[in-house]
Write a protein that holds these residues in place. Structure first.
Motif, PDB file in Angstrom:
ATOM      1  N   ARG A 218     -60.951  -6.762  31.829  1.00 24.39           N
ATOM      2  CA  ARG A 218     -59.983  -7.339  32.303  1.00 24.39           C
ATOM      3  C   ARG A 218     -58.495  -7.317  31.394  1.00 24.39           C
ATOM      4  O   ARG A 218     -57.551  -6.925  31.897  1.00 24.39           O
ATOM      5  CB  ARG A 218     -60.134  -8.454  33.116  1.00 24.39           C
ATOM      6  CG  ARG A 218     -58.600  -9.116  33.840  1.00 24.39           C
ATOM      7  CD  ARG A 218     -59.226 -10.391  34.597  1.00 24.39           C
ATOM      8  NE  ARG A 218     -58.121 -11.069  35.297  1.00 24.39           N
ATOM      9  CZ  ARG A 218     -58.075 -12.257  35.996  1.00 24.39           C
ATOM     10  NH1 ARG A 218     -58.995 -12.823  35.750  1.00 24.39           N
ATOM     11  NH2 ARG A 218     -56.964 -12.643  36.364  1.00 24.39           N
ATOM     12  N   HIS A 231     -46.098 -11.371  26.306  1.00 26.80           N
ATOM     13  CA  HIS A 231     -46.182 -11.858  27.814  1.00 26.80           C
ATOM     14  C   HIS A 231     -47.683 -11.868  28.237  1.00 26.80           C
ATOM     15  O   HIS A 231     -47.888 -12.995  28.958  1.00 26.80           O
ATOM     16  CB  HIS A 231     -45.305 -10.923  28.659  1.00 26.80           C
ATOM     17  CG  HIS A 231     -45.639 -11.049  30.061  1.00 26.80           C
ATOM     18  ND1 HIS A 231     -45.227 -12.260  30.627  1.00 26.80           N
ATOM     19  CD2 HIS A 231     -46.147 -10.248  31.162  1.00 26.80           C
ATOM     20  CE1 HIS A 231     -45.510 -12.219  31.974  1.00 26.80           C
ATOM     21  NE2 HIS A 231     -45.793 -10.938  32.261  1.00 26.80           N
ATOM     22  N   PHE A 234     -49.561 -15.058  27.574  1.00 30.93           N
ATOM     23  CA  PHE A 234     -49.205 -16.381  28.423  1.00 30.93           C
ATOM     24  C   PHE A 234     -50.096 -16.408  29.735  1.00 30.93           C
ATOM     25  O   PHE A 234     -50.253 -17.537  30.478  1.00 30.93           O
ATOM     26  CB  PHE A 234     -47.792 -16.541  28.747  1.00 30.93           C
ATOM     27  CG  PHE A 234     -47.427 -17.783  29.276  1.00 30.93           C
ATOM     28  CD1 PHE A 234     -47.589 -18.976  28.303  1.00 30.93           C
ATOM     29  CD2 PHE A 234     -46.921 -17.896  30.467  1.00 30.93           C
ATOM     30  CE1 PHE A 234     -46.951 -20.378  28.907  1.00 30.93           C
ATOM     31  CE2 PHE A 234     -46.486 -19.136  31.297  1.00 30.93           C
ATOM     32  CZ  PHE A 234     -46.712 -20.385  30.339  1.00 30.93           C
ATOM     33  N   ALA A 235     -50.430 -15.286  30.338  1.00 29.55           N
ATOM     34  CA  ALA A 235     -51.142 -15.153  31.504  1.00 29.55           C
ATOM     35  C   ALA A 235     -52.843 -15.921  31.222  1.00 29.55           C
ATOM     36  O   ALA A 235     -53.158 -16.611  32.344  1.00 29.55           O
ATOM     37  CB  ALA A 235     -51.527 -13.922  31.990  1.00 29.55           C
ATOM     38  N   ALA A 238     -51.589 -19.248  32.186  1.00 29.05           N
ATOM     39  CA  ALA A 238     -51.307 -19.549  33.483  1.00 29.05           C
ATOM     40  C   ALA A 238     -52.154 -19.252  34.593  1.00 29.05           C
ATOM     41  O   ALA A 238     -52.471 -20.159  35.475  1.00 29.05           O
ATOM     42  CB  ALA A 238     -50.112 -18.601  33.907  1.00 29.05           C
ATOM     43  N   LEU A 239     -53.189 -18.844  34.111  1.00 20.97           N
ATOM     44  CA  LEU A 239     -54.357 -18.320  35.099  1.00 20.97           C
ATOM     45  C   LEU A 239     -55.396 -19.934  34.818  1.00 20.97           C
ATOM     46  O   LEU A 239     -55.717 -20.281  35.950  1.00 20.97           O
ATOM     47  CB  LEU A 239     -55.340 -17.291  34.529  1.00 20.97           C
ATOM     48  CG  LEU A 239     -54.913 -15.767  34.769  1.00 20.97           C
ATOM     49  CD1 LEU A 239     -55.572 -14.786  33.951  1.00 20.97           C
ATOM     50  CD2 LEU A 239     -55.255 -15.585  36.403  1.00 20.97           C
ATOM     51  N   PHE A 242     -54.009 -22.587  37.114  1.00 23.90           N
ATOM     52  CA  PHE A 242     -54.301 -22.350  38.397  1.00 23.90           C
ATOM     53  C   PHE A 242     -55.671 -22.498  38.838  1.00 23.90           C
ATOM     54  O   PHE A 242     -56.218 -22.066  39.875  1.00 23.90           O
ATOM     55  CB  PHE A 242     -53.622 -21.385  39.242  1.00 23.90           C
ATOM     56  CG  PHE A 242     -51.992 -21.419  39.229  1.00 23.90           C
ATOM     57  CD1 PHE A 242     -51.675 -22.295  40.121  1.00 23.90           C
ATOM     58  CD2 PHE A 242     -51.369 -20.651  38.397  1.00 23.90           C
ATOM     59  CE1 PHE A 242     -49.847 -22.530  40.124  1.00 23.90           C
ATOM     60  CE2 PHE A 242     -49.883 -20.966  38.404  1.00 23.90           C
ATOM     61  CZ  PHE A 242     -49.255 -21.730  39.481  1.00 23.90           C
ATOM     62  N   ARG A 244     -57.902 -20.305  37.859  1.00 18.49           N
ATOM     63  CA  ARG A 244     -58.041 -18.808  38.118  1.00 18.49           C
ATOM     64  C   ARG A 244     -58.885 -18.375  36.692  1.00 18.49           C
ATOM     65  O   ARG A 244     -59.156 -16.981  37.002  1.00 18.49           O
ATOM     66  CB  ARG A 244     -57.094 -18.056  38.590  1.00 18.49           C
ATOM     67  CG  ARG A 244     -56.558 -18.649  39.912  1.00 18.49           C
ATOM     68  CD  ARG A 244     -55.182 -18.084  40.206  1.00 18.49           C
ATOM     69  NE  ARG A 244     -54.945 -16.718  40.217  1.00 18.49           N
ATOM     70  CZ  ARG A 244     -53.762 -15.951  40.402  1.00 18.49           C
ATOM     71  NH1 ARG A 244     -52.762 -16.636  40.908  1.00 18.49           N
ATOM     72  NH2 ARG A 244     -53.860 -14.725  40.350  1.00 18.49           N
TER      73      ARG A 244
ATOM     74  N   SER B 126     -43.280 -21.326  40.046  1.00 19.06           N
ATOM     75  CA  SER B 126     -44.305 -20.221  39.892  1.00 19.06           C
ATOM     76  C   SER B 126     -44.029 -18.878  40.611  1.00 19.06           C
ATOM     77  O   SER B 126     -43.196 -18.740  41.523  1.00 19.06           O
ATOM     78  CB  SER B 126     -45.854 -20.758  40.355  1.00 19.06           C
ATOM     79  OG  SER B 126     -45.700 -20.775  41.973  1.00 19.06           O
ATOM     80  N   GLU B 128     -45.833 -14.557  40.940  1.00 23.48           N
ATOM     81  CA  GLU B 128     -47.013 -13.860  40.591  1.00 23.48           C
ATOM     82  C   GLU B 128     -46.386 -12.378  40.492  1.00 23.48           C
ATOM     83  O   GLU B 128     -45.682 -11.830  41.132  1.00 23.48           O
ATOM     84  CB  GLU B 128     -47.751 -14.022  42.179  1.00 23.48           C
ATOM     85  CG  GLU B 128     -49.265 -13.450  41.962  1.00 23.48           C
ATOM     86  CD  GLU B 128     -50.476 -14.211  41.631  1.00 23.48           C
ATOM     87  OE1 GLU B 128     -50.071 -15.525  41.514  1.00 23.48           O
ATOM     88  OE2 GLU B 128     -51.331 -13.620  41.283  1.00 23.48           O
ATOM     89  N   GLY B 130     -48.169  -8.256  39.306  1.00 23.90           N
ATOM     90  CA  GLY B 130     -49.477  -7.711  38.800  1.00 23.90           C
ATOM     91  C   GLY B 130     -50.613  -8.533  38.510  1.00 23.90           C
ATOM     92  O   GLY B 130     -51.457  -8.192  37.759  1.00 23.90           O
ATOM     93  N   GLY B 131     -50.784  -9.336  39.723  1.00 25.46           N
ATOM     94  CA  GLY B 131     -51.922 -10.017  39.929  1.00 25.46           C
ATOM     95  C   GLY B 131     -52.107 -11.162  38.998  1.00 25.46           C
ATOM     96  O   GLY B 131     -53.156 -11.898  38.926  1.00 25.46           O
ATOM     97  N   LEU B 132     -50.981 -11.577  38.290  1.00 28.26           N
ATOM     98  CA  LEU B 132     -51.206 -12.654  37.231  1.00 28.26           C
ATOM     99  C   LEU B 132     -50.068 -13.535  37.622  1.00 28.26           C
ATOM    100  O   LEU B 132     -49.028 -13.277  38.018  1.00 28.26           O
ATOM    101  CB  LEU B 132     -50.870 -12.115  36.162  1.00 28.26           C
ATOM    102  CG  LEU B 132     -52.048 -11.353  35.231  1.00 28.26           C
ATOM    103  CD1 LEU B 132     -51.771 -10.654  34.163  1.00 28.26           C
ATOM    104  CD2 LEU B 132     -53.234 -11.909  35.175  1.00 28.26           C
ATOM    105  N   PRO B 133     -50.346 -14.829  37.364  1.00 25.74           N
ATOM    106  CA  PRO B 133     -49.452 -15.966  37.754  1.00 25.74           C
ATOM    107  C   PRO B 133     -48.458 -16.073  36.316  1.00 25.74           C
ATOM    108  O   PRO B 133     -48.967 -15.821  35.356  1.00 25.74           O
ATOM    109  CB  PRO B 133     -50.224 -17.225  38.046  1.00 25.74           C
ATOM    110  CG  PRO B 133     -51.405 -16.883  37.261  1.00 25.74           C
ATOM    111  CD  PRO B 133     -51.838 -15.502  37.095  1.00 25.74           C
ATOM    112  N   ASP B 134     -47.171 -16.855  36.759  1.00 28.59           N
ATOM    113  CA  ASP B 134     -46.520 -17.145  35.626  1.00 28.59           C
ATOM    114  C   ASP B 134     -45.810 -18.530  36.217  1.00 28.59           C
ATOM    115  O   ASP B 134     -45.745 -18.960  37.542  1.00 28.59           O
ATOM    116  CB  ASP B 134     -45.462 -16.200  35.295  1.00 28.59           C
ATOM    117  CG  ASP B 134     -45.038 -16.354  33.906  1.00 28.59           C
ATOM    118  OD1 ASP B 134     -45.043 -17.313  33.198  1.00 28.59           O
ATOM    119  OD2 ASP B 134     -44.633 -15.392  33.300  1.00 28.59           O
ATOM    120  N   VAL B 135     -45.666 -19.500  35.221  1.00 23.38           N
ATOM    121  CA  VAL B 135     -44.787 -20.704  35.468  1.00 23.38           C
ATOM    122  C   VAL B 135     -43.628 -21.133  34.494  1.00 23.38           C
ATOM    123  O   VAL B 135     -43.665 -20.695  33.289  1.00 23.38           O
ATOM    124  CB  VAL B 135     -45.945 -21.773  35.468  1.00 23.38           C
ATOM    125  CG1 VAL B 135     -47.077 -21.625  36.406  1.00 23.38           C
ATOM    126  CG2 VAL B 135     -46.476 -21.850  33.957  1.00 23.38           C
ATOM    127  N   ALA B 178     -40.752 -13.961  33.942  1.00 21.45           N
ATOM    128  CA  ALA B 178     -41.625 -13.561  32.986  1.00 21.45           C
ATOM    129  C   ALA B 178     -41.718 -14.354  31.597  1.00 21.45           C
ATOM    130  O   ALA B 178     -40.719 -14.485  31.204  1.00 21.45           O
ATOM    131  CB  ALA B 178     -41.747 -12.019  32.460  1.00 21.45           C
TER     132      ALA B 178
END
Lengths: 325, 325
Positions: A218, A231, A234-235, A238-239, A242, A244, B126, B128, B130-135, B178
């Motif tokens: 992934r 960038h 940081f995911a 963030a994941l 949540f 995830r 928050s 989302e 590309g399938g990824l969260p950000d905060v 982002a």
């Protein structure tokens, strides 16, 4: 590939053969040596943590003697070639970089002799691209060893590590290379960044870290998307926020992100996508690069750290016309 | 721009006006507060290092009272809005993220009231992609403050820092953003990587570090070229090895490389290249981003950290129909 077990055959190591070369790989954190017979056959091998960082100023000869004195006593005229950071400014003696393009004969011509005819340091390589220099020490020897092992004179090679090296070889010469601080940055992010807070504590044995291939994949694929490393990192956080991303997967995801970024940035030329990439390194790292390159559709061949012994044997053979397999 | 000194004028702060809002920006390492009159005029302002990291578990009310007790004693009915990491899981109370797209009314609807009608935490946002969260937490308030100050309802904004935020606003709503770990990574590379060995030792005052604009520019432009951050970083070391980089320039070059990488990866949309980018932040960082964006041909407007006070005043006004400028 592991050699097939043949109980009716003698071991492959020809212990009766006379040593022809003491091959040494002296890096920042480790010192490895091998006794090679004519033909490059490994007679004996040893390693210790006596890397550059452990050697006090002026203590190079003593450290060398402590590590290899018994071997040298048995063969007082045995020549010795050393590769790696031992030739850096912080090493035993500074061996000036050899400029690319460079082949084995160029390295042999620029050997730094500490004892004429007996003890020499292989110079590192330098290159220049886009107005910026790049350097390597030790990897050049592994590259020529891998080329000898695989019978190649044109190749794209990667030597993963603290500072990964991507090397282009044409007509048996290294024409250029690029360093990526991938391993070092992984360790910084893993241990010292905010991401460390949501990952399991690192013990003494990083090799024992949980390995989750799906999370690594992934990360590799995510790194190919727009956004950039700063960038994508940081995911990981963030994941976690949540729920995830389970903690055990975090380090593998992070590994995939940084290795994937290296592959993205390296922009493998079309030639490498067809003819493949040679990965030289330890089993753990090679497995990861093999997997990541496979995900991106690049064929891979792997060579282990014995490439250094083959490289030093090949250099010796270039000098004397003997020894090489 | 600094206000012109006018000896015949009274100070701009209207000290006779009644406080209408206690505005608080409570981050990880600092706690800032301002007393605002109707219209958002700043009556008084203070800051302390009493950030989240200094507050013991259960000590939030006491820390708040210690910092602002005198102001609250003078106005016992004064409402207070707090923005920043105070609303995180490690803060006073966790204010759930508000999902993008989000405008001021969405934030107001999701205020987390600790004392009904008196004391509330502004939720973070928050998104989302590309399938990824950000905060984010705190930056949303600065963005709405900057929009109010500049009279904008469509904009691209950047809030440089430990974790830089790039924010897109359309029709007065934040539609997406982002995060880039630029400041944190700069500090890691500057202090803990191999690059630190060839740079001057960092003292307590990072702000006092030598600033060499030409080296910074070189880094920004280098980051736009092929190769990627992990490769470009190594050039700092290789240049030093060949005495092609003086130590004083190294940190500025490194700063340019990481900020330049952020700008490259952010791939500013064509709209931002024409209409420009709003930079919100401290003078030091804003100056660097202003310079880097200018090098890339992007027009820039800058807003200082007072954006937080304007943002909290704007949120209060959205709730009560008063206070905003």
């Amino acid at each position: 590939m592991a050699a097939e077990w043949r109980p009716d055959c003698a071991p492959q190591v020809a212990s009766a053969a006379a040593p022809a070369l003491l091959a040494v790989d002296w890096g920042t954190t480790a010192l490895r040596g091998a006794l090679l017979a004519e033909g490059g056959v490994v007679l004996a091998e040893r390693s210790s943590p006596r890397g550059l960082l452990c050697v006090p100023a002026g203590g190079w000869g003593a450290a060398f003697e402590a590590e290899f004195g018994d071997w040298l006593a048995a063969g007082p005229d045995l020549p010795c070639l050393m590769a790696g950071m031992v030739g850096s400014r912080q090493g035993w003696a500074e061996a000036p970089y050899c400029a690319c393009p460079a082949g084995p004969l160029d390295l042999v011509a620029q050997l730094l002799w500490l004892q004429p005819g007996r003890l020499a340091i292989v110079p590192g390589l330098s290159t220049e691209a886009g107005g910026l220099p790049d350097v390597m020490r030790g990897e050049e020897t592994q590259v020529f060893g891998a080329l000898a092992l695989l019978g190649l004179s044109d190749a794209t090679l990667v030597l993963p590590g603290t500072h990964s090296k991507w090397v282009t070889v044409q007509g048996g010469c290294i024409t250029g290379f690029a360093t990526h601080m991938t391993g070092e940055c992984f360790a910084l992010f893993r241990q010292h960044s905010i991401l460390a807070r949501t990952l399991p504590a690192t013990g003494a044995a990083a090799a024992a870290e949980a390995w989750v291939p799906e999370a690594f994949d992934r990360g590799v694929l995510q790194a190919q998307a727009a956004g950039g490393l700063l960038h994508h990192l940081f995911a990981v956080r963030a994941l976690s926020l949540f729920d995830r991303l389970d903690a055990a997967s975090g380090a593998s995801l992070l590994s995939g992100l940084v290795i994937g970024e290296e592959l993205r940035a390296q922009a493998l030329p079309a030639r490498a996508r067809v003819s493949g990439v040679v990965v030289i390194g330890s089993a753990t790292l090679s497995t990861r690069y093999h997997r990541a390159l496979g995900l991106l559709g690049v064929p891979v061949q792997t060579v282990g750290t014995q490439a250094t012994w083959h490289g030093l044997a090949a250099l010796m053979a270039s000098r004397t016309g003997t020894l090489a397999a």
